[in-house]
Design a protein around this motif. Structure first.
Motif, PDB file in Angstrom:
ATOM      1  N   MET A 148       0.816  -1.216   0.000  1.00 10.32           N
ATOM      2  CA  MET A 148       0.000   0.000   0.000  1.00 10.32           C
ATOM      3  C   MET A 148       0.850   1.267   0.000  1.00 10.32           C
ATOM      4  O   MET A 148       0.494   2.251  -0.636  1.00 10.32           O
ATOM      5  CB  MET A 148      -0.923   0.011   1.231  1.00 10.32           C
ATOM      6  N   PHE A 149       1.968   1.260   0.728  1.00 13.67           N
ATOM      7  CA  PHE A 149       2.702   2.501   0.982  1.00 13.67           C
ATOM      8  C   PHE A 149       4.114   2.545   0.400  1.00 13.67           C
ATOM      9  O   PHE A 149       4.776   3.573   0.488  1.00 13.67           O
ATOM     10  CB  PHE A 149       2.792   2.746   2.490  1.00 13.67           C
ATOM     11  N   ASP A 150       4.592   1.453  -0.184  1.00 14.06           N
ATOM     12  CA  ASP A 150       5.972   1.355  -0.664  1.00 14.06           C
ATOM     13  C   ASP A 150       6.118   2.005  -2.040  1.00 14.06           C
ATOM     14  O   ASP A 150       6.116   1.339  -3.071  1.00 14.06           O
ATOM     15  CB  ASP A 150       6.383  -0.120  -0.711  1.00 14.06           C
ATOM     16  N   SER A 151       6.297   3.311  -2.076  1.00 13.42           N
ATOM     17  CA  SER A 151       6.314   4.034  -3.352  1.00 13.42           C
ATOM     18  C   SER A 151       7.553   3.746  -4.197  1.00 13.42           C
ATOM     19  O   SER A 151       7.514   3.877  -5.419  1.00 13.42           O
ATOM     20  CB  SER A 151       6.165   5.532  -3.121  1.00 13.42           C
ATOM     21  N   ASP A 152       8.665   3.332  -3.579  1.00 14.22           N
ATOM     22  CA  ASP A 152       9.862   3.016  -4.380  1.00 14.22           C
ATOM     23  C   ASP A 152       9.973   1.519  -4.688  1.00 14.22           C
ATOM     24  O   ASP A 152      10.943   1.072  -5.292  1.00 14.22           O
ATOM     25  CB  ASP A 152      11.138   3.547  -3.721  1.00 14.22           C
ATOM     26  N   ASN A 153       8.977   0.746  -4.259  1.00 14.58           N
ATOM     27  CA  ASN A 153       8.893  -0.687  -4.564  1.00 14.58           C
ATOM     28  C   ASN A 153      10.135  -1.477  -4.180  1.00 14.58           C
ATOM     29  O   ASN A 153      10.544  -2.387  -4.897  1.00 14.58           O
ATOM     30  CB  ASN A 153       8.565  -0.906  -6.051  1.00 14.58           C
ATOM     31  N   ASP A 154      10.720  -1.146  -3.029  1.00 13.51           N
ATOM     32  CA  ASP A 154      11.890  -1.898  -2.580  1.00 13.51           C
ATOM     33  C   ASP A 154      11.536  -2.985  -1.560  1.00 13.51           C
ATOM     34  O   ASP A 154      12.413  -3.647  -1.035  1.00 13.51           O
ATOM     35  CB  ASP A 154      12.965  -0.968  -2.018  1.00 13.51           C
ATOM     36  N   GLY A 155      10.258  -3.165  -1.279  1.00 15.02           N
ATOM     37  CA  GLY A 155       9.825  -4.211  -0.355  1.00 15.02           C
ATOM     38  C   GLY A 155       9.886  -3.822   1.102  1.00 15.02           C
ATOM     39  O   GLY A 155       9.634  -4.659   1.970  1.00 15.02           O
ATOM     40  N   THR A 156      10.202  -2.566   1.389  1.00 16.75           N
ATOM     41  CA  THR A 156      10.233  -2.066   2.764  1.00 16.75           C
ATOM     42  C   THR A 156       9.611  -0.674   2.793  1.00 16.75           C
ATOM     43  O   THR A 156       9.389  -0.053   1.753  1.00 16.75           O
ATOM     44  CB  THR A 156      11.670  -1.967   3.309  1.00 16.75           C
ATOM     45  N   LEU A 157       9.365  -0.186   4.007  1.00 16.32           N
ATOM     46  CA  LEU A 157       8.879   1.180   4.178  1.00 16.32           C
ATOM     47  C   LEU A 157       9.946   2.001   4.870  1.00 16.32           C
ATOM     48  O   LEU A 157      10.447   1.604   5.923  1.00 16.32           O
ATOM     49  CB  LEU A 157       7.604   1.193   5.019  1.00 16.32           C
ATOM     50  N   ASP A 158      10.275   3.145   4.285  1.00 17.30           N
ATOM     51  CA  ASP A 158      11.195   4.059   4.962  1.00 17.30           C
ATOM     52  C   ASP A 158      10.377   5.171   5.609  1.00 17.30           C
ATOM     53  O   ASP A 158       9.153   5.260   5.433  1.00 17.30           O
ATOM     54  CB  ASP A 158      12.264   4.591   4.012  1.00 17.30           C
ATOM     55  N   LEU A 159      11.041   6.020   6.368  1.00 17.61           N
ATOM     56  CA  LEU A 159      10.334   7.055   7.115  1.00 17.61           C
ATOM     57  C   LEU A 159       9.595   8.020   6.191  1.00 17.61           C
ATOM     58  O   LEU A 159       8.481   8.440   6.500  1.00 17.61           O
ATOM     59  CB  LEU A 159      11.304   7.807   8.034  1.00 17.61           C
ATOM     60  N   ALA A 160      10.166   8.359   5.059  1.00 20.55           N
ATOM     61  CA  ALA A 160       9.492   9.273   4.131  1.00 20.55           C
ATOM     62  C   ALA A 160       8.180   8.672   3.618  1.00 20.55           C
ATOM     63  O   ALA A 160       7.160   9.366   3.535  1.00 20.55           O
ATOM     64  CB  ALA A 160      10.411   9.620   2.967  1.00 20.55           C
ATOM     65  N   GLU A 161       8.186   7.375   3.288  1.00 26.70           N
ATOM     66  CA  GLU A 161       6.971   6.712   2.815  1.00 26.70           C
ATOM     67  C   GLU A 161       5.920   6.659   3.915  1.00 26.70           C
ATOM     68  O   GLU A 161       4.732   6.879   3.668  1.00 26.70           O
ATOM     69  CB  GLU A 161       7.297   5.297   2.328  1.00 26.70           C
ATOM     70  N   VAL A 162       6.374   6.382   5.129  1.00 29.48           N
ATOM     71  CA  VAL A 162       5.464   6.304   6.264  1.00 29.48           C
ATOM     72  C   VAL A 162       4.864   7.681   6.551  1.00 29.48           C
ATOM     73  O   VAL A 162       3.656   7.814   6.784  1.00 29.48           O
ATOM     74  CB  VAL A 162       6.202   5.721   7.493  1.00 29.48           C
ATOM     75  N   LYS A 163       5.680   8.721   6.518  1.00 24.60           N
ATOM     76  CA  LYS A 163       5.162  10.067   6.776  1.00 24.60           C
ATOM     77  C   LYS A 163       4.204  10.520   5.675  1.00 24.60           C
ATOM     78  O   LYS A 163       3.223  11.217   5.953  1.00 24.60           O
ATOM     79  CB  LYS A 163       6.308  11.061   6.950  1.00 24.60           C
TER      80      LYS A 163
END
Length: 132
Positions: free
Chosen positions: A32-47
């Motif tokens: 849903m939130f992984d905009s760079d499609n790397d399989g993880t969520l970073d702080l920028a995606e979460v914010k």
């Protein structure tokens, strides 16, 4: 008495109409939130996700969330702790500060990203309550 074909048709319709809704609930938070499609969520995606949720939770568009608007996401105690000016509401910046605290709590390896396992932890689930 209801005929069998009608029951079968009604059941098929119920499944057809509930399928997309049920599937949406099962979509992983990473997808849903992984905009760079790397399989993880970073702080920028979460914010980014948290900012979108803040806007959804603020129907009166006053730029703050009160206890009623935050229901189910923060307890009264958590709201009080996250509210530095003690006005009983959270601004977007205050909300994002809570999101960042929860992100860090869910990231014990301190690698700056959250994977599916970290999101399933109690800290990860607490973070997800602020995103969806």
């Amino acid at each position: 008495m209801i005929s069998r074909p009608f029951v079968g048709l009604a059941l098929a319709a119920a499944v057809a109409f509930s399928g997309p809704a049920l599937a949406k609930d099962r979509v992983s938070p990473i997808k849903m939130f992984d905009s760079d499609n790397d399989g993880t969520l970073d702080l920028a995606e979460v914010k980014k996700a948290a900012s979108a949720m803040f806007a959804k939770l603020d129907p009166d568009r006053d730029g703050t969330l009160d206890a009623r608007e935050l229901r189910g996401r923060l307890s009264a105690k958590e709201l009080a702790a996250a509210d530095p000016d003690h006005d009983g509401t959270l601004t977007l910046d205050e909300y994002l500060a809570v999101v960042e605290q929860r992100f860090n709590a869910a990231n014990p390896d301190k690698d700056g990203t959250l994977d599916a396992k970290e999101l399933r932890s109690p800290a990860g689930r607490a973070l997800l309550r602020l995103l969806k």
